[in-house]
Design an enzyme around this catalytic site. Structure first.
Site, short mmCIF file in Angstrom:
data_model
loop_
_atom_site.label_atom_id
_atom_site.label_comp_id
_atom_site.label_asym_id
_atom_site.label_seq_id
_atom_site.Cartn_x
_atom_site.Cartn_y
_atom_site.Cartn_z
N SER A 55 45.63 45.27 88.94
CA SER A 55 45.14 44.24 88.01
C SER A 55 45.58 42.89 88.54
O SER A 55 46.57 42.80 89.28
CB SER A 55 45.75 44.47 86.62
OG SER A 55 45.59 43.34 85.80
N TYR A 73 53.21 46.11 81.41
CA TYR A 73 51.94 46.26 82.14
C TYR A 73 51.98 45.50 83.47
O TYR A 73 51.56 46.04 84.50
CB TYR A 73 50.79 45.75 81.26
CG TYR A 73 49.41 46.00 81.82
CD1 TYR A 73 48.85 47.27 81.80
CD2 TYR A 73 48.64 44.96 82.36
CE1 TYR A 73 47.56 47.50 82.30
CE2 TYR A 73 47.36 45.17 82.84
CZ TYR A 73 46.83 46.45 82.81
OH TYR A 73 45.57 46.68 83.31
N1 LIG Z 1 39.61 47.00 81.04
C1 LIG Z 1 40.19 45.99 81.67
O1 LIG Z 1 40.08 44.80 81.32
C2 LIG Z 1 41.01 46.27 82.91
C3 LIG Z 1 41.40 45.21 83.73
C4 LIG Z 1 42.17 45.47 84.86
C5 LIG Z 1 42.53 46.77 85.14
N2 LIG Z 1 42.14 47.78 84.31
C6 LIG Z 1 42.57 49.12 84.62
O2 LIG Z 1 41.47 49.98 84.79
C7 LIG Z 1 41.85 51.31 84.46
C8 LIG Z 1 40.82 51.91 83.51
O3 LIG Z 1 40.70 51.09 82.37
P1 LIG Z 1 39.56 51.33 81.27
O4 LIG Z 1 39.34 50.01 80.61
O5 LIG Z 1 38.44 52.07 81.85
O6 LIG Z 1 40.35 52.28 80.24
P2 LIG Z 1 39.82 53.53 79.41
O7 LIG Z 1 40.84 53.77 78.35
O8 LIG Z 1 38.40 53.34 78.99
O9 LIG Z 1 39.87 54.70 80.47
C9 LIG Z 1 41.03 55.41 80.78
C10 LIG Z 1 40.72 56.89 80.67
O10 LIG Z 1 41.86 57.62 81.06
C11 LIG Z 1 42.02 58.71 80.18
N3 LIG Z 1 43.43 59.12 80.19
C12 LIG Z 1 44.48 58.48 79.60
N4 LIG Z 1 45.61 59.15 79.81
C13 LIG Z 1 45.27 60.23 80.58
C14 LIG Z 1 46.01 61.30 81.11
N5 LIG Z 1 47.34 61.37 80.93
N6 LIG Z 1 45.37 62.24 81.82
C15 LIG Z 1 44.02 62.17 82.00
N7 LIG Z 1 43.26 61.17 81.52
C16 LIG Z 1 43.88 60.21 80.81
C17 LIG Z 1 41.57 58.19 78.84
O11 LIG Z 1 41.23 59.23 77.93
C18 LIG Z 1 40.39 57.32 79.23
O12 LIG Z 1 39.17 58.05 79.20
C19 LIG Z 1 43.27 51.20 83.89
O13 LIG Z 1 44.20 51.45 84.93
C20 LIG Z 1 43.38 49.76 83.49
O14 LIG Z 1 44.71 49.27 83.49
C21 LIG Z 1 41.38 47.56 83.21
#
Ligand SMILES: NC(=O)c1ccc[n+]([C@@H]2O[C@H](COP(=O)([O-])OP(=O)(O)OC[C@H]3O[C@@H](n4cnc5c(N)ncnc54)[C@H](O)[C@@H]3O)[C@@H](O)[C@H]2O)c1
Length: 261
Positions: A151, A165
């Protein structure tokens, strides 16, 4: 042969932990669209299956598995099931993580249980899933691709209670460089993308606040937050032959935000 063929993934097999989530399902879709066979993993088989079904409807070959990737045995199981089903494993895209908006605390009082939860969700998940996948890649001797999701918060502070985070994403970026260094001898590249806010349900609580969103957008030169489609082109680059000589890199996908700092 077209220049675009270097981005094709025909014959390759990918595993996407978190593939039922917002970014993960977009990543799985991009990999499948480029020709890969894909294992979508999420906390429940139902959640993985929902994303997998949408991909199968486009003609992709997709396996859906429920697993908790903070558990070593589950990580070993999903890798074994992938190799059993598809015969190989070439790519892992680690999409489990996040949680920042759910545990916002002042840095001087950041509670240990919240800190541990963020680390489990972001660092342990990436660590254990990658270890299991890379052991299989090394054993097969075909090289491989690891793509992590860091990130912009790995390098930029934010005055909004994000201590755990930012530390967890800093760890993901550091591990990306470390793993790249160690696994180059096996032909395995390791890279990461570092997005700013991506418009997903996980950050909806923050972005639904117009003042917060306006503050974020005002600092992004391209004048908007990201969408999941902003990330998939980079994923195809890092997961394909197009990036054969690129490893240990953290690509900001941030509308120019980090360029201004
Ligand atoms: N959304 C943003 O603004 C953003 C920005 C920068 C980075 N990110 C990163 O992108 C990644 C994905 O984010 P997102 O917005 O798609 O989140 P999201 O919550 O939509 O997706 C994460 C998925 O992981 C699954 N999950 C959680 N714990 C788990 C486990 N122990 N085992 C298996 N599956 C598990 C959840 O059920 C979910 O479907 C994360 O690492 C987040 O930090 C997101």
């Amino acid at each position: 042969m077209s220049q675009l063929d270097v981005f094709r993934l025909d014959g390759r097999v990918a595993i996407v932990p978190g593939g039922g989530g917002a970014i993960g399902s977009a990543m799985a879709g991009a990999l499948a669209g480029a020709g890969a066979r894909v294992t979508v993993v999420d906390v429940t088989e139902e959640r993985a299956e929902a994303a997998a079904a949408a991909l199968r409807a486009t003609g992709a070959e997709v396996l859906a598995l429920g697993a908790d990737v903070t558990q070593e045995a589950d990580c070993e199981r999903i890798v074994a099931a992938t190799v059993e089903r598809f015969g190989r494993l070439d790519i892992i895209v680690n999409c489990v993580g996040g949680g920042a908006g759910k545990v916002l605390f002042d840095a001087q009082e950041y509670p240990r249980d919240a800190w541990d939860w963020i680390y489990e969700l972001n660092v342990r998940s990436t660590l254990l899933a990658t270890q299991a996948a890379v052991k299989a890649m090394i054993a097969a001797g075909n090289g491989g691709r690891v793509l992590n999701i860091s990130s912009v918060r790995a390098s930029l502070g934010i005055n909004a209670g994000y201590s755990a985070y930012v530390a967890a994403k800093g760890a993901i970026s550091s591990l990306t460089r470390q793993w790249a260094t160690e696994w180059a001898k096996h032909g395995i590249t390791v890279n990461a993308i570092a997005p700013t806010f991506v418009d997903t349900p996980q950050v909806a609580m923050l972005l639904d606040d117009p003042a917060f969103k306006a503050g974020i957008v005002s600092r992004i030169p391209l004048g908007r937050v990201g969408g999941t489609a902003d990330l998939t082109g980079a994923a195809l680059y890092f997961c394909s032959d197009a990036s054969s000589f690129v490893t240990g890199q953290i690509l900001g996908i941030d509308g120019g935000l980090t360029a201004t700092q």
